[in-house]
Design an enzyme around this catalytic site. Structure first.
Site, PDB file in Angstrom:
ATOM      1  N   GLY A  25      12.252   9.734   9.110  1.00  0.00           N
ATOM      2  CA  GLY A  25      12.025  11.162   8.874  1.00  0.00           C
ATOM      3  C   GLY A  25      11.959  11.930  10.195  1.00  0.00           C
ATOM      4  O   GLY A  25      11.220  11.547  11.091  1.00  0.00           O
ATOM      5  N   ARG A  86      18.296   6.962   7.633  1.00  0.00           N
ATOM      6  CA  ARG A  86      17.592   5.829   7.044  1.00  0.00           C
ATOM      7  C   ARG A  86      18.715   4.815   6.783  1.00  0.00           C
ATOM      8  O   ARG A  86      19.659   5.127   6.070  1.00  0.00           O
ATOM      9  CB  ARG A  86      16.860   6.253   5.772  1.00  0.00           C
ATOM     10  CG  ARG A  86      15.794   7.327   6.082  1.00  0.00           C
ATOM     11  CD  ARG A  86      14.937   7.650   4.888  1.00  0.00           C
ATOM     12  NE  ARG A  86      14.131   8.843   5.072  1.00  0.00           N
ATOM     13  CZ  ARG A  86      12.934   8.876   5.652  1.00  0.00           C
ATOM     14  NH1 ARG A  86      12.440   7.752   6.156  1.00  0.00           N
ATOM     15  NH2 ARG A  86      12.239   9.989   5.771  1.00  0.00           N
ATOM     16  N   ASP A 117       6.657   4.239  11.120  1.00  0.00           N
ATOM     17  CA  ASP A 117       6.360   2.807  11.042  1.00  0.00           C
ATOM     18  C   ASP A 117       7.553   1.982  10.594  1.00  0.00           C
ATOM     19  O   ASP A 117       7.762   0.866  11.062  1.00  0.00           O
ATOM     20  CB  ASP A 117       5.110   2.528  10.189  1.00  0.00           C
ATOM     21  CG  ASP A 117       5.246   2.974   8.743  1.00  0.00           C
ATOM     22  OD1 ASP A 117       6.275   3.608   8.418  1.00  0.00           O
ATOM     23  OD2 ASP A 117       4.344   2.698   7.946  1.00  0.00           O
ATOM     24  N   THR A 140       6.550  11.186  13.644  1.00  0.00           N
ATOM     25  CA  THR A 140       6.512  11.392  12.196  1.00  0.00           C
ATOM     26  C   THR A 140       5.420  12.412  11.893  1.00  0.00           C
ATOM     27  O   THR A 140       4.344  12.374  12.501  1.00  0.00           O
ATOM     28  CB  THR A 140       6.204  10.091  11.414  1.00  0.00           C
ATOM     29  OG1 THR A 140       5.932  10.418  10.047  1.00  0.00           O
ATOM     30  CG2 THR A 140       5.024   9.317  11.977  1.00  0.00           C
ATOM     31  N   ASP A 142       3.631  12.450   9.432  1.00  0.00           N
ATOM     32  CA  ASP A 142       2.567  11.837   8.628  1.00  0.00           C
ATOM     33  C   ASP A 142       1.313  11.497   9.416  1.00  0.00           C
ATOM     34  O   ASP A 142       0.245  11.346   8.835  1.00  0.00           O
ATOM     35  CB  ASP A 142       3.075  10.538   7.966  1.00  0.00           C
ATOM     36  CG  ASP A 142       4.252  10.805   7.057  1.00  0.00           C
ATOM     37  OD1 ASP A 142       4.905   9.838   6.621  1.00  0.00           O
ATOM     38  OD2 ASP A 142       4.553  11.989   6.808  1.00  0.00           O
ATOM     39  N   ASP A 144       0.411   8.709  10.460  1.00  0.00           N
ATOM     40  CA  ASP A 144      -0.180   7.527   9.780  1.00  0.00           C
ATOM     41  C   ASP A 144      -0.005   6.236  10.567  1.00  0.00           C
ATOM     42  O   ASP A 144      -0.175   5.156  10.028  1.00  0.00           O
ATOM     43  CB  ASP A 144       0.460   7.354   8.392  1.00  0.00           C
ATOM     44  CG  ASP A 144       1.968   7.145   8.497  1.00  0.00           C
ATOM     45  OD1 ASP A 144       2.581   6.743   7.494  1.00  0.00           O
ATOM     46  OD2 ASP A 144       2.524   7.395   9.591  1.00  0.00           O
ATOM     47  N   ARG A 186       3.806  10.767   2.747  1.00  0.00           N
ATOM     48  CA  ARG A 186       4.255   9.485   2.166  1.00  0.00           C
ATOM     49  C   ARG A 186       3.078   8.820   1.458  1.00  0.00           C
ATOM     50  O   ARG A 186       2.677   9.269   0.412  1.00  0.00           O
ATOM     51  CB  ARG A 186       4.866   8.562   3.205  1.00  0.00           C
ATOM     52  CG  ARG A 186       5.583   7.384   2.568  1.00  0.00           C
ATOM     53  CD  ARG A 186       6.777   6.898   3.281  1.00  0.00           C
ATOM     54  NE  ARG A 186       6.561   6.661   4.701  1.00  0.00           N
ATOM     55  CZ  ARG A 186       7.525   6.157   5.483  1.00  0.00           C
ATOM     56  NH1 ARG A 186       8.695   5.864   4.994  1.00  0.00           N
ATOM     57  NH2 ARG A 186       7.311   5.956   6.756  1.00  0.00           N
TER      58      ARG A 186
HETATM   59  P1  ADP Z   1      10.090   6.026   9.373  1.00  0.00           P
HETATM   60  O1  ADP Z   1      10.481   5.390  10.659  1.00  0.00           O
HETATM   61  O2  ADP Z   1       9.957   7.517   9.475  1.00  0.00           O
HETATM   62  O3  ADP Z   1       8.924   5.337   8.716  1.00  0.00           O
HETATM   63  P2  ADP Z   1      11.831   4.619   7.498  1.00  0.00           P
HETATM   64  O4  ADP Z   1      10.710   3.915   6.831  1.00  0.00           O
HETATM   65  O5  ADP Z   1      12.959   5.153   6.676  1.00  0.00           O
HETATM   66  O6  ADP Z   1      11.328   5.864   8.358  1.00  0.00           O
HETATM   67  O7  ADP Z   1      12.463   3.606   8.579  1.00  0.00           O
HETATM   68  C1  ADP Z   1      13.542   4.098   9.370  1.00  0.00           C
HETATM   69  C2  ADP Z   1      14.590   3.017   9.501  1.00  0.00           C
HETATM   70  O8  ADP Z   1      14.018   1.864  10.138  1.00  0.00           O
HETATM   71  C3  ADP Z   1      15.087   2.478   8.170  1.00  0.00           C
HETATM   72  O9  ADP Z   1      16.038   3.333   7.607  1.00  0.00           O
HETATM   73  C4  ADP Z   1      15.700   1.143   8.613  1.00  0.00           C
HETATM   74  O10 ADP Z   1      16.934   1.364   9.248  1.00  0.00           O
HETATM   75  C5  ADP Z   1      14.700   0.698   9.667  1.00  0.00           C
HETATM   76  N1  ADP Z   1      13.703  -0.219   9.089  1.00  0.00           N
HETATM   77  C6  ADP Z   1      12.665   0.102   8.289  1.00  0.00           C
HETATM   78  N2  ADP Z   1      11.977  -1.015   7.954  1.00  0.00           N
HETATM   79  C7  ADP Z   1      12.631  -2.068   8.558  1.00  0.00           C
HETATM   80  C8  ADP Z   1      12.436  -3.485   8.599  1.00  0.00           C
HETATM   81  N3  ADP Z   1      11.420  -4.064   7.941  1.00  0.00           N
HETATM   82  N4  ADP Z   1      13.305  -4.232   9.317  1.00  0.00           N
HETATM   83  C9  ADP Z   1      14.341  -3.662   9.990  1.00  0.00           C
HETATM   84  N5  ADP Z   1      14.577  -2.336   9.993  1.00  0.00           N
HETATM   85  C10 ADP Z   1      13.736  -1.549   9.280  1.00  0.00           C
HETATM   86  O1  F6P Z   2       7.802  10.116   6.752  1.00  0.00           O
HETATM   87  C1  F6P Z   2       7.952  11.505   6.821  1.00  0.00           C
HETATM   88  C2  F6P Z   2       8.210  12.071   5.444  1.00  0.00           C
HETATM   89  O2  F6P Z   2       8.303  13.465   5.556  1.00  0.00           O
HETATM   90  C3  F6P Z   2       7.141  11.721   4.415  1.00  0.00           C
HETATM   91  O3  F6P Z   2       5.967  12.497   4.565  1.00  0.00           O
HETATM   92  C4  F6P Z   2       7.892  12.000   3.146  1.00  0.00           C
HETATM   93  O4  F6P Z   2       7.342  11.336   2.017  1.00  0.00           O
HETATM   94  C5  F6P Z   2       9.286  11.438   3.478  1.00  0.00           C
HETATM   95  O5  F6P Z   2       9.428  11.561   4.891  1.00  0.00           O
HETATM   96  C6  F6P Z   2      10.423  12.167   2.803  1.00  0.00           C
HETATM   97  O6  F6P Z   2      11.601  11.421   3.081  1.00  0.00           O
HETATM   98  P1  F6P Z   2      13.058  12.119   3.055  1.00  0.00           P
HETATM   99  O7  F6P Z   2      13.140  13.017   4.235  1.00  0.00           O
HETATM  100  O8  F6P Z   2      13.996  10.964   3.154  1.00  0.00           O
HETATM  101  O9  F6P Z   2      13.146  12.871   1.773  1.00  0.00           O
END
Ligand code: ADP
Ligand code: F6P
Length: 337
Positions: A25, A86, A117, A140, A142, A144, A186
């Site tokens: 995000g 993502r 995370d 982020t 969040d 968090d 989230r």
């Molecule tokens: P954020 O970093 O904001 O939490 P995501 O949870 O979508 O957003 O994670 C971002 C990207 O990190 C994912 O689209 C994926 O490419 C990678 N990712 C997430 N979890 C894993 C994992 N367990 N192992 C490898 N890559 C991951």
């Molecule tokens: O992680 C940041 C965030 O804005 C969360 O607060 C929310 O639930 C999520 O991303 C929304 O994801 P997307 O931008 O893929 O709709």
């Protein structure tokens, strides 16, 4: 400037080319962090590279050299000039291996990942599997992430929510309405809790505190029905009640005569020009990420703990869950009458 530190870090000869990407995000302030990574790499005599579209771009080789001028006039812009994504493919070893090969082909020998995370789960696996130092910057809205008091974008998002709730309160008061306002986060309640306090929300529902619907119903009967002609209930999207729509429907069933409306703020919270705090903090974190790499660090996230820059191992930040501050819960207890 500490000339000795600069000389020491310039001399670090294991790293010559540093790449930076934004992942997951997006968050206001990411551009300030990108700008700081590019400019501090160049300050220490290294080359800077931008990876476009996060891990997707890393796998596809969408990587370009960046000069100082490429990050001019972006500190005030929301979003990320490097785009983000993502990318499920990065969860596969083959995807990460392709990414590593792309970096090696360009002679890139260090990576900065700006994200949340999920991005750090990926960064951790990547830095464990391949011989390339990786440092993370918490980006982020969040807030968090375990191990840091602050993640880039949080302050700007809070101000977007408070501004929106202030506007909603005008119309709620005009119509004697009960508004359920849903905010992002989230599965965490940091945005809801702090913005709820700042906007004087009459009730704040967050995943960290199980929603006791019986108690909530009693509150509405005693407070809203009797004392308040209008009320704002802030609901974190991850709340165990199921979010603003679910709670509003429950209330409408229990109190058919209540004048109820819902407002889901959604992606408004991800946009806007970053606040001063986000711009300065992102700049500090960008510099700390590069200086950490040049000091030989890897597999760590830059964080802030009690106003000091720290480096937190990825395995710690992805394994633990950050809890909301008890002090803020106490404020809600006292002020939400
Ligand atoms: P954020 O970093 O904001 O939490 P995501 O949870 O979508 O957003 O994670 C971002 C990207 O990190 C994912 O689209 C994926 O490419 C990678 N990712 C997430 N979890 C894993 C994992 N367990 N192992 C490898 N890559 C991951
Ligand atoms: O992680 C940041 C965030 O804005 C969360 O607060 C929310 O639930 C999520 O991303 C929304 O994801 P997307 O931008 O893929 O709709």
């Amino acid at each position: 400037m500490n000339k000795k530190l600069r000389a020491k870090l310039e001399k670090y000869d294991k790293i010559h080319k540093i790449a930076v990407l934004t992942s997951g995000g997006d968050a206001p302030g990411m551009n300030a962090a990108i700008r700081a990574v590019v400019r501090s790499a160049i300050f220490y005599g290294k080359e800077a590279y931008g990876v476009y579209h996060g891990y997707k771009g890393l796998i596809e080789g969408d990587i370009k050299k960046m000069e100082s001028s490429d990050v001019s006039n972006i500190i005030n812009r929301g979003g990320t000039i490097l785009k983000t994504s993502r990318c499920p493919m990065f969860k596969e070893y083959e995807g990460r291996e392709k990414a590593y090969k792309n970096l090696k082909e360009k002679g890139i020998d260090a990576l900065v990942v700006i994200g949340g995370d999920g991005s750090f789960k990926g960064a951790r696996e990547f830095s464990d599997e391949f011989d390339i130092p990786v440092v993370g910057i918490p980006g982020t809205i969040d807030n968090d992430l375990y191990g840091t008091d602050y993640t880039i974008g949080y302050d700007t998002a809070l101000n977007v929510v408070v501004d929106a709730v202030d506007k909603i309160r005008d119309t709620a008061e005009s119509h004697d309405r009960l508004f359920f306002v849903e905010v992002m986060g989230r599965d965490a309640g940091f945005i809801a809790l702090r913005s709820g306090i700042a906007s004087g929300a009459e009730a704040i529902l967050i995943p960290e505190v199980p929603t006791n619907l019986k108690k909530f119903k009693k509150y509405l009967a005693e407070e809203y029905q009797v004392k308040k002609t209008s009320s704002i209930v802030l609901v974190a999207e991850g709340d165990d009640s199921g979010g603003a729509v679910a709670v509003a429907n429950y209330v409408k069933k229990q109190f058919p005569d209540f004048n109820v409306r819902i407002s889901i703020l959604g992606h408004l919270q991800r946009g806007g020009s970053p606040s001063v705090y986000d711009r300065v903090t992102a700049s500090q974190m960008g510099i700390a990420a590069v200086e950490g790499l040049l000091a030989g660090k890897s597999g760590v996230m830059v964080g802030i703990k009690n106003r000091k820059m720290v480096y937190v191992p990825f395995e710690k930040t992805v394994k633990h869950h950050k809890t909301v501050k008890r002090e803020l819960l106490r404020i809600v207890e006292i002020l939400n009458i």
